[in-house]
Write a protein that holds these residues in place. Sequence first.
Motif, PDB file in Angstrom:
ATOM      1  N   ALA A 237       0.812  -1.216   0.000  1.00  0.00           N
ATOM      2  CA  ALA A 237       0.000   0.000   0.000  1.00  0.00           C
ATOM      3  C   ALA A 237       0.845   1.265   0.000  1.00  0.00           C
ATOM      4  CB  ALA A 237      -0.942   0.011   1.205  1.00  0.00           C
ATOM      5  N   ASN A 240       3.241   2.830  -3.979  1.00  0.00           N
ATOM      6  CA  ASN A 240       2.863   3.826  -4.982  1.00  0.00           C
ATOM      7  C   ASN A 240       2.906   5.247  -4.432  1.00  0.00           C
ATOM      8  OD1 ASN A 240       2.559   1.941  -7.026  1.00  0.00           O
ATOM      9  ND2 ASN A 240       0.368   1.701  -6.721  1.00  0.00           N
ATOM     10  N   TYR A 307      -3.828   6.754  -8.931  1.00  0.00           N
ATOM     11  CA  TYR A 307      -3.818   6.227  -7.567  1.00  0.00           C
ATOM     12  C   TYR A 307      -5.050   6.682  -6.801  1.00  0.00           C
ATOM     13  CZ  TYR A 307      -2.509   5.061  -2.845  1.00  0.00           C
ATOM     14  OH  TYR A 307      -2.521   4.546  -1.578  1.00  0.00           O
ATOM     15  N   ASP A 312      -4.928   0.869  -8.792  1.00  0.00           N
ATOM     16  CA  ASP A 312      -3.610   0.615  -8.237  1.00  0.00           C
ATOM     17  C   ASP A 312      -2.624   0.017  -9.236  1.00  0.00           C
ATOM     18  OD1 ASP A 312      -4.492   1.645  -5.891  1.00  0.00           O
ATOM     19  OD2 ASP A 312      -4.533  -0.236  -4.767  1.00  0.00           O
TER      20      ASP A 312
END
Length: 387
Positions: A237, A240, A307, A312
Amino acid sequence: MTFDLTPEQDQLRDAVRALGRRYGHGYFVEKAKAGEHTTELWAEAGRLGYLGVNIPIEYGGGGGGITELAIVCEELAAAGCPLLLLVVSPAIAATVLNRHGTEEQRKRHLPGLADGSQKIVFAITEPEAGSNFHRLGTVARRDGDGWLLNGRKCYISGVDEAGHVLVVARTEDSSTGKLKPALFLVPTDAAGLTRSKLDMEIVSPENQFLLYLADVRVSADALLGESLDAGLPALFAGLNPERITVAAMGAGTGRYAIERASEYTATRKVWGGRTIGSHQGVSHPLAHAAVQVELARLMIQKAATLYDAGRDLEAGVAGNMAKYAAGEAAALAVDTAVQVLGGAGMTTEYGVATLLGAVRAGRIAPVSREMILNFVAQHVLGQDKSY
């Protein structure tokens, strides 16, 4: 398709730019060389709500996304204040907590992250494992109603400024017997946790550390999330947001360097009363660097938009490309600025050579340009994995 910011994002950009310029690169360098931290800037940014723009409103944040946090990172860097802990604490730690922490963990930590009164740093890198998190040697084992952590971490930013460090360790899955990743919120004053400062050739008020965990005992609620199953998704998580905000910081640094160089070359006169910027040998390299920075900014905007839209996988590709592009552009911009300023470019006064170490590191960390090329070759071009 639009490339325009919303009115609220425009206002955020203008406000953060004004804040950054009130402090400026001189403040940043002075703090770094004195071995101090940018405490005043961080506290004011928190009080004004800029550190928590990506944190939900119910936890004291602004309710925005990584797009807004990237704006904060870029504009402070464009003012000569590239704050690495913006990436570590609001981007990585706050995102991981918000998406995968328990409600109690969110209530306990997110408000402090939003107002700047709390910092949480991130510890994944290890001396032996390098870029391969599958080989992490830090292990967590159950100990009564808590956990014992043992291992080593390296290049961990800002441990001396933080109350907690989010440690990535491996735990044994009781159903399979295999090791699986898990994240733990470890107080930086925990017994058995020691640190050693790394001397870096980077002008920065934020320090890097080796961490040693020797039977560090933490309570059961230090485990991030409701169960061990939260470990792997929580780990990914933060990747990015990390890449996008690092890229934004690089783009801002590139803008700062080009602005400083352009101001100098537009007024400096040597031959025949003409400004040195009127010569193509000077102006063309600056123009080339400006093009590269602007291209990187476009990819950052794309990655952040993807995002924040919850896409994702696409954000992963765009985020890696943005980080690559911004790392290259920032290094080019600072090097070009030093070159066109000549001897002045190497002085502290003109404020560009002070960024050489940081932009060079930006081509290595948090993921190297080579690993990004591996990612693109495999996931975009369909090539066999090369490592």
